[in-house]
Design a protein around this motif. Structure first.
Motif, PDB file in Angstrom:
ATOM      1  N   GLU A  41       0.828  -1.210   0.000  1.00 30.38           N
ATOM      2  CA  GLU A  41       0.000   0.000   0.000  1.00 30.38           C
ATOM      3  C   GLU A  41       0.862   1.259   0.000  1.00 30.38           C
ATOM      4  O   GLU A  41       0.518   2.252  -0.651  1.00 30.38           O
ATOM      5  CB  GLU A  41      -0.955  -0.017   1.194  1.00 30.38           C
ATOM      6  N   SER A  42       1.975   1.219   0.684  1.00 35.22           N
ATOM      7  CA  SER A  42       2.899   2.367   0.675  1.00 35.22           C
ATOM      8  C   SER A  42       3.446   2.611  -0.725  1.00 35.22           C
ATOM      9  O   SER A  42       3.605   3.757  -1.150  1.00 35.22           O
ATOM     10  CB  SER A  42       4.055   2.127   1.644  1.00 35.22           C
ATOM     11  N   ALA A  45       1.094   4.652  -2.834  1.00 30.32           N
ATOM     12  CA  ALA A  45       1.138   6.092  -2.559  1.00 30.32           C
ATOM     13  C   ALA A  45       2.294   6.743  -3.319  1.00 30.32           C
ATOM     14  O   ALA A  45       2.136   7.825  -3.904  1.00 30.32           O
ATOM     15  CB  ALA A  45       1.283   6.339  -1.063  1.00 30.32           C
ATOM     16  N   GLU A  48       1.460   6.892  -7.065  1.00 37.41           N
ATOM     17  CA  GLU A  48       0.545   7.988  -7.392  1.00 37.41           C
ATOM     18  C   GLU A  48       1.297   9.297  -7.629  1.00 37.41           C
ATOM     19  O   GLU A  48       0.971  10.071  -8.526  1.00 37.41           O
ATOM     20  CB  GLU A  48      -0.484   8.159  -6.282  1.00 37.41           C
ATOM     21  N   ARG A 141      -4.579  -0.795  -7.064  1.00 36.80           N
ATOM     22  CA  ARG A 141      -5.367  -0.490  -5.851  1.00 36.80           C
ATOM     23  C   ARG A 141      -6.464  -1.534  -5.640  1.00 36.80           C
ATOM     24  O   ARG A 141      -6.715  -1.970  -4.513  1.00 36.80           O
ATOM     25  CB  ARG A 141      -5.983   0.896  -5.957  1.00 36.80           C
TER      26      ARG A 141
END
Length: 157
Positions: A41-42, A45, A48, A141
């Motif tokens: 998940e990091s 980020a 993105e 995601r």
């Protein structure tokens, strides 16, 4: 089906899609999969942030996050994919088992192809675009969210 039966069924399916030598057993506990998922998940980020200025980097990060989320499921079973050439195809195989939502995971091979293009391509190849990076990020995601669902199913949360 009990939680133990579900876990045994999933592990059987994982072992069935991979050839001997594609998997290694590791000492881990089920919650280690959740820690790996958080690292994936990091990466999303960071991906993105790179979408517009560095689409190839963003695509690689998104693909790696998706791949690492598959690794998180494997970790929950004390397994990991071998670490040698061709290992990325093993993650695609694992993601094909029915515990993964196949509608979500259908883009993993496409993402792997884009990642390989960015990593191993030459100057004659078409540059990767921000649009492709956005699509890869969205797909990753969804994949990471699907793994969170799987880990919750296994009561690893």
């Amino acid at each position: 089906m009990s939680q133990l039966e579900a876990m045994e069924s999933i592990e059987e399916k994982i072992r069935a899609v991979l050839k001997p030598g594609e998997l290694s057993e590791i000492l881990t506990k089920a919650s280690d999969g959740l820690a790996s998922l958080k690292r994936a998940e990091s990466q999303l980020a960071i991906s993105e942030m790179a979408v517009r200025d560095e689409p190839a980097v963003s695509i690689s990060l998104s693909y790696d996050a998706a791949r690492k989320s598959v690794a998180a499921v494997l970790e929950a079973f004390g397994l990991r994919v071998h670490e040698r050439a061709g290992s990325h195809s093993s993650f695609v195989k694992v993601a094909s088992i029915d515990v993964f939502n196949q509608e979500i995971w259908c883009d993993l091979e496409w993402m792997k192809t884009l990642r390989n293009q960015s990593q191993y391509g030459d100057s004659t190849m078409t540059e990767l675009t921000a649009r492709q990076a956005e699509e890869a990020l969205l797909a990753a995601r969804r994949m990471v969210a699907d793994v969170r669902r799987i880990l919750a199913l296994l009561a690893v949360t």
